[in-house]
Design a protein around this motif. Structure first.
Motif, short mmCIF file in Angstrom:
data_model
loop_
_atom_site.label_atom_id
_atom_site.label_comp_id
_atom_site.label_asym_id
_atom_site.label_seq_id
_atom_site.Cartn_x
_atom_site.Cartn_y
_atom_site.Cartn_z
N LEU A 1 0.82 -1.20 0.00
CA LEU A 1 0.00 0.00 0.00
C LEU A 1 0.86 1.26 0.00
CD1 LEU A 1 -2.80 1.31 0.19
CD2 LEU A 1 -2.65 1.10 2.68
N SER A 2 1.92 1.27 0.80
CA SER A 2 2.78 2.45 0.86
C SER A 2 3.49 2.67 -0.48
CB SER A 2 3.81 2.31 1.99
OG SER A 2 4.73 1.26 1.75
N GLN A 3 3.87 1.59 -1.17
CA GLN A 3 4.49 1.73 -2.48
C GLN A 3 3.49 2.30 -3.49
OE1 GLN A 3 7.88 0.94 -3.52
NE2 GLN A 3 7.07 2.27 -5.13
N ALA A 4 2.26 1.79 -3.44
CA ALA A 4 1.22 2.27 -4.35
C ALA A 4 0.93 3.75 -4.12
CB ALA A 4 -0.05 1.45 -4.19
N ARG A 5 0.94 4.18 -2.87
CA ARG A 5 0.67 5.59 -2.56
C ARG A 5 1.84 6.47 -3.01
NH1 ARG A 5 -2.18 5.06 3.48
NH2 ARG A 5 -4.24 4.46 2.68
N ALA A 6 3.07 6.01 -2.79
CA ALA A 6 4.23 6.78 -3.26
C ALA A 6 4.20 6.90 -4.79
CB ALA A 6 5.52 6.10 -2.79
N ASP A 7 3.86 5.81 -5.47
CA ASP A 7 3.74 5.84 -6.93
C ASP A 7 2.66 6.82 -7.37
OD1 ASP A 7 5.74 3.93 -7.35
OD2 ASP A 7 4.32 2.24 -7.31
N ALA A 8 1.55 6.84 -6.63
CA ALA A 8 0.44 7.73 -7.00
C ALA A 8 0.83 9.19 -6.85
CB ALA A 8 -0.78 7.41 -6.14
N VAL A 9 1.56 9.52 -5.79
CA VAL A 9 2.02 10.91 -5.60
C VAL A 9 3.00 11.28 -6.71
CG1 VAL A 9 3.32 12.46 -4.08
CG2 VAL A 9 1.64 10.88 -3.11
N ARG A 10 3.92 10.37 -7.04
CA ARG A 10 4.87 10.63 -8.13
C ARG A 10 4.12 10.89 -9.44
NH1 ARG A 10 7.63 7.67 -12.16
NH2 ARG A 10 9.73 8.54 -12.62
N SER A 11 3.15 10.06 -9.75
CA SER A 11 2.38 10.22 -10.98
C SER A 11 1.66 11.56 -11.02
CB SER A 11 1.38 9.07 -11.13
OG SER A 11 2.04 7.84 -11.26
N ALA A 12 1.13 11.98 -9.86
CA ALA A 12 0.41 13.25 -9.80
C ALA A 12 1.36 14.43 -10.06
CB ALA A 12 -0.26 13.41 -8.43
N LEU A 13 2.60 14.33 -9.58
CA LEU A 13 3.57 15.39 -9.82
C LEU A 13 4.05 15.38 -11.27
CD1 LEU A 13 5.67 15.10 -6.53
CD2 LEU A 13 3.87 16.75 -7.06
N LEU A 14 4.23 14.20 -11.84
CA LEU A 14 4.62 14.10 -13.25
C LEU A 14 3.55 14.71 -14.15
CD1 LEU A 14 6.09 10.46 -13.44
CD2 LEU A 14 7.34 12.62 -13.18
N ALA A 15 2.29 14.51 -13.76
CA ALA A 15 1.19 15.03 -14.56
C ALA A 15 1.18 16.55 -14.60
CB ALA A 15 -0.14 14.52 -14.02
N GLN A 16 1.90 17.18 -13.68
CA GLN A 16 1.96 18.65 -13.64
C GLN A 16 3.26 19.18 -14.22
OE1 GLN A 16 0.18 20.76 -10.33
NE2 GLN A 16 -0.34 18.81 -9.35
N GLY A 17 3.96 18.33 -14.99
CA GLY A 17 5.09 18.81 -15.76
C GLY A 17 6.46 18.59 -15.18
N ILE A 18 6.57 17.87 -14.07
CA ILE A 18 7.88 17.58 -13.50
C ILE A 18 8.52 16.43 -14.27
CG2 ILE A 18 9.14 16.93 -11.42
CD1 ILE A 18 7.80 19.71 -11.35
N ALA A 19 9.80 16.55 -14.59
CA ALA A 19 10.49 15.53 -15.37
C ALA A 19 10.60 14.23 -14.59
CB ALA A 19 11.88 16.03 -15.75
N ALA A 20 10.38 13.12 -15.27
CA ALA A 20 10.38 11.81 -14.61
C ALA A 20 11.71 11.50 -13.94
CB ALA A 20 10.02 10.73 -15.63
N GLY A 21 12.81 11.96 -14.53
CA GLY A 21 14.11 11.67 -13.98
C GLY A 21 14.40 12.34 -12.65
N ARG A 22 13.55 13.27 -12.24
CA ARG A 22 13.77 13.97 -10.97
C ARG A 22 13.06 13.30 -9.80
NH1 ARG A 22 12.49 20.19 -11.50
NH2 ARG A 22 13.57 20.15 -9.48
N LEU A 23 12.22 12.31 -10.09
CA LEU A 23 11.40 11.72 -9.03
C LEU A 23 11.49 10.20 -9.03
CD1 LEU A 23 8.13 13.82 -9.56
CD2 LEU A 23 9.95 14.27 -7.89
#
Length: 286
Positions: A232-254
């Protein structure tokens, strides 16, 4: 001497009257009023809190396995007493049961008897639909006897987290990581709608600091199976990362990492400690 005594009595009366005028009796909650004849003994809240009731404090049980009850939100507690007349616990219980039903509510606990002895001593838990939001309001009734009972209202209200770019940057500078708390629903990895402002602040921080790389790390308390908590904690961390990527943050930074219950920062034996352990940390990466 007699005049002095009269003056002292008058002064004491005036002071008590002034105090009463300045300190009116606490009011009932807007959802449910008191039984006539009862007075407010004490009142606390409203404030954000987590309320958990263990099995032995529930009147009867909830479900087949007599599971504990837990809810969080804006909590108001009101304790009532009546020193003048004696009613009965059965009368108090049936009045509030009827009032809850009139609001479209249901009682969650069951398997207790109908007499005054049966209905007192444990919490009766009513779930009442809210008019403005999807989540219900919970009302907990505890009857301590014929002259005293309490009501606890738990209204849906997310914990307000004041997150600023400056605060995140300062935490990162001081300790190498910054902590945020997002109100994920139990067992869910879906980013809650009320996290939007916090996520926007993180995006702003990252855009203002182009050299910053983050590891988004999810943590849980120790309730449930360790393997499930880690997933569950991995899924939540992934979800937060995806939400930040969706706002234009480069994937290599997260990056994203779920630790489950492996890295507690507080005592899991207490509700407050478990609440602290349910967190997301933003850790500075090379």
């Amino acid at each position: 001497m007699f005049r002095l005594l009269l003056w002292l009595l008058w002064a004491a009366f005036a002071a008590s009257t002034a105090h009463a005028a300045a300190s009116p009796e606490p009011s009932d909650h807007p959802l449910l009023s008191r039984i006539p004849g009862f007075e407010v003994h004490s009142k606390t809240g409203p404030r954000f809190d987590v309320v958990k009731i263990e099995d032995f404090n529930i009147a009867g049980q909830i479900g087949k396995n007599s599971q504990a009850f837990q809810a969080e939100g804006k909590v108001t507690f009101i304790d009532y007493n009546d020193d003048k007349e004696t009613t009965s616990p059965a009368f108090i219980y049936r009045n509030y049961l009827s009032a809850a039903k009139s609001l479209g509510g249901v009682q969650l606990n069951s398997n207790f008897g109908p007499t005054s002895r049966d209905v007192q001593g444990g919490h009766h838990i009513f779930q009442i639909p809210s008019k403005s939001v999807a989540e219900p309001t919970y009302v907990l009734l505890r009857i301590n006897g014929s002259r005293r009972y309490s009501l606890t209202f738990i209204e849906p209200s997310p914990m307000v987290q004041q997150v600023t770019v400056g605060k995140l940057a300062q935490e990162m500078a001081d300790q190498g990581f910054a902590t945020i708390r997002l109100n994920f629903a139990t067992g869910s990895a879906e980013v809650p709608p009320d996290a939007a402002q916090t996520l926007q602040t993180i995006v702003q921080w990252l855009k203002q600091t182009p050299s910053l790389h983050l590891s988004i790390e999810g943590h849980t308390d120790n309730v449930g199976q360790a393997a499930d908590n880690k997933r569950l904690s991995q899924a939540r961390a992934d979800a937060v990362r995806s939400a930040l990527l969706a706002q234009g943050i480069a994937a290599g930074r997260l990056t994203a990492k779920g630790w489950g219950q492996e890295q507690p920062i507080a005592d899991n034996r207490a509700d407050a400690g478990r609440a602290q352990n349910r967190r997301v940390e933003l850790v500075k990466s090379p």
